[in-house]
Design a protein around this motif. Structure first.
Motif, PDB file in Angstrom:
ATOM      1  N   HIS A 259       0.818  -1.219   0.000  1.00  0.00           N
ATOM      2  CA  HIS A 259       0.000   0.000   0.000  1.00  0.00           C
ATOM      3  C   HIS A 259       0.849   1.266   0.000  1.00  0.00           C
ATOM      4  O   HIS A 259       0.543   2.231  -0.692  1.00  0.00           O
ATOM      5  CB  HIS A 259      -0.940   0.023   1.202  1.00  0.00           C
ATOM      6  CG  HIS A 259      -2.264  -0.590   0.884  1.00  0.00           C
ATOM      7  ND1 HIS A 259      -3.120  -0.055  -0.038  1.00  0.00           N
ATOM      8  CD2 HIS A 259      -2.858  -1.712   1.347  1.00  0.00           C
ATOM      9  CE1 HIS A 259      -4.197  -0.822  -0.137  1.00  0.00           C
ATOM     10  NE2 HIS A 259      -4.068  -1.832   0.693  1.00  0.00           N
ATOM     11  N   GLU A 353      -6.737 -10.820   3.739  1.00  0.00           N
ATOM     12  CA  GLU A 353      -7.281  -9.472   3.918  1.00  0.00           C
ATOM     13  C   GLU A 353      -7.883  -8.950   2.617  1.00  0.00           C
ATOM     14  O   GLU A 353      -8.851  -8.192   2.629  1.00  0.00           O
ATOM     15  CB  GLU A 353      -6.177  -8.524   4.404  1.00  0.00           C
ATOM     16  CG  GLU A 353      -6.718  -7.167   4.793  1.00  0.00           C
ATOM     17  CD  GLU A 353      -5.642  -6.097   4.775  1.00  0.00           C
ATOM     18  OE1 GLU A 353      -4.626  -6.277   5.476  1.00  0.00           O
ATOM     19  OE2 GLU A 353      -5.818  -5.088   4.071  1.00  0.00           O
ATOM     20  N   ASP A 357     -10.866  -6.260   1.633  1.00  0.00           N
ATOM     21  CA  ASP A 357     -10.509  -5.016   0.943  1.00  0.00           C
ATOM     22  C   ASP A 357     -11.436  -4.767  -0.243  1.00  0.00           C
ATOM     23  O   ASP A 357     -11.712  -3.616  -0.601  1.00  0.00           O
ATOM     24  CB  ASP A 357      -9.070  -5.088   0.425  1.00  0.00           C
ATOM     25  CG  ASP A 357      -8.058  -4.812   1.518  1.00  0.00           C
ATOM     26  OD1 ASP A 357      -8.459  -4.407   2.615  1.00  0.00           O
ATOM     27  OD2 ASP A 357      -6.840  -5.017   1.267  1.00  0.00           O
TER      28      ASP A 357
HETATM   29 ZN    ZN Z   1      -5.454  -3.326   0.947  1.00  0.00          ZN
END
Ligand code: ZN
Ligand code: HSO
Length: 434
Positions: A259, A353, A357
């Motif tokens: 990210h 995750e 997301d």
């Molecule tokens: Zn993410």
């Protein structure tokens, strides 16, 4: 990744290890943002156009993205990305629609009815960052609950040029007003309104340090706008035992690391062997990533914590209060009752995750920087206000009146007492007549 053995650290060192780096160390961000906000407040669209020239990759005169532009963006996109976005929207809508709260109506004593109701916040502003990875998923996460709540006006700002995916997602989520303007100036425009951008009551969405600072400043001004939650860099903490798949854990850590260079990545494990295997996997996988330079920088300040047992692992996670918590242990659900302070929890080997997301249905707008101790993950409730209604019958005021009179007496507030006394007297006069 730095490896630490938890039990060898003093309590002070343990606290230190879990302390996040300071935010916004560039001291002049506050002053720069203040100036931008002042310019937008005093000169509206004219200031926005100047700032667009200075800061946008594709400066614009016309800030609103037209129907024709949105139409063209949608036409350029392949069907597979469109149907993936539509499938994600369907799950996110289903999960958020289930969050509608019924009216709470209670008769607290005979003739005294109290209600708790919710109402949509009228006007909301959604900020979707551009930057190195424009995120259509953020459009879905911010716009779907706004639509379900019934917000009257939904405005979206994103830096110019707005990506085709962002414009498609905005249309698919029913956002009618999209403006191609980003940064602190977009936050100022939504908080105070300009000739073309409507003023909103609450602003949602992530952003860089300038956007975050602008959200902070407008939310401290009563003429400005409320905001969703305080924000810091994105984070993940993974709890893994010797049953975890090292390739899966490595991929999860990397998906957070890519990210941004400031992303926080923490692995807490009971197994030194697993930690070694994960380190090997990270090396191999990292080399294949298009954003390997960004991910490598984030990994440079990431942590591996070796602990004795899963109770200790939970305690470490609770102290850190991660935005995302991934539990890759043999019996992940058994830990749930011991886990506190996480923004969103991902249980088991098959729950990366990434699903949260993008598309499982939960919201990816989550509290970072330890705010998960008190703030919740974004949901329908954030687009609503709660208010109460009450109604007393004659029986109600006759029963409750004397209690209120007595407490008003104790507070020395005669007018409060009178408001009840006059009514009780009126009732007893009427009863005498009947
Ligand atoms: Zn993410
Ligand atoms: N993990 C991010 C959300 C996101 N990931 C968007 C990919 N796209 C913050 O929760």
């Amino acid at each position: 990744m730095q490896t630490l053995i938890w039990k060898t650290l003093s309590p002070a060192q343990q606290a230190d290890v879990l302390t996040r780096p300071a935010l916004n160390d560039e001291a002049d961000i506050g002053a720069v943002v203040k100036e931008i906000i002042a310019a937008v407040r005093s000169r509206g669209d004219e200031a926005l156009r100047e700032l667009s020239q200075r800061f946008e990759r594709a400066p614009r005169e016309q800030l609103r993205v037209s129907e024709a532009e949105i139409e063209a963006a949608c036409a350029r996109l392949d069907d597979d990305i469109k149907s993936a976005i539509e499938a994600a929207i369907s799950n996110i809508r289903t999960f958020h629609a289930a969050q509608v709260q019924p009216v709470v109506r209670v008769e607290t004593q005979p003739g005294v009815v109290c209600e708790l109701r919710t109402q949509a916040i009228s006007r909301v502003g959604l900020y979707v960052p551009g930057g190195s990875a424009p995120l259509p998923s953020t459009v879905m996460m911010l716009a779907i609950p706004a639509g379900l709540a019934g917000c009257r006006e939904v405005v979206l700002c994103t830096p110019s040029p707005a990506s085709d995916e962002i414009l498609f997602a905005a249309r698919a989520c029913g956002v009618e007003k999209v403006f191609a303007i980003g940064g602190a100036q977009a936050i100022a425009a939504m908080a105070y309104g300009t000739q073309s951008i409507p003023k909103v009551d609450k602003i949602f969405g992530p952003g860089n340090a300038y956007v975050t600072e602008a959200k902070g400043q407008v939310s401290r001004d009563w003429r400005g706008s409320a905001i969703d939650m305080p924000a810091g860099p994105s984070e993940v903490l993974v709890i893994a035992d010797d049953g975890a798949n090292p390739a899966f854990v490595a991929a999860d850590l990397l998906s957070q690391a890519e990210h941004g260079p400031d992303s926080q990545v923490v692995l807490v494990t009971t197994s030194p062997l697993l930690a070694d295997a994960i380190a090997g996997e990270i090396k191999g996988q990292l080399a294949q990533l298009s954003r390997r330079d960004i991910a490598a920088q984030a990994l440079g300040s990431s942590l591996v914590i070796l602990c004795d047992n899963l109770d200790e692992a939970c305690a470490i996670s609770n102290a850190y209060a991660p935005e995302h918590l991934i539990v890759q242990t043999k019996a992940p659900r058994e830990l749930l009752d011991k886990l506190e302070n996480a923004g969103s929890i991902f249980l088991g080997a098959w729950t990366p995750e990434s699903v949260g997301d993008y598309a499982s249905g939960t919201n990816h707008t989550l509290p970072t920087y330890g705010y998960a101790r008190t703030c919740s993950s974004l949901g329908l409730a954030d687009y609503q206000r709660r208010y109460t209604v009450q109604e007393l019958s004659i029986e109600g005021i006759q029963g409750l009146g004397p209690i209120v009179q007595r407490i008003a007496d104790a507070e020395g507030l005669d007018a409060h007492k009178n408001a009840v006394t006059l009514r009780l007297n009126a009732l007893s006069n009427q009863q005498q007549k009947d």
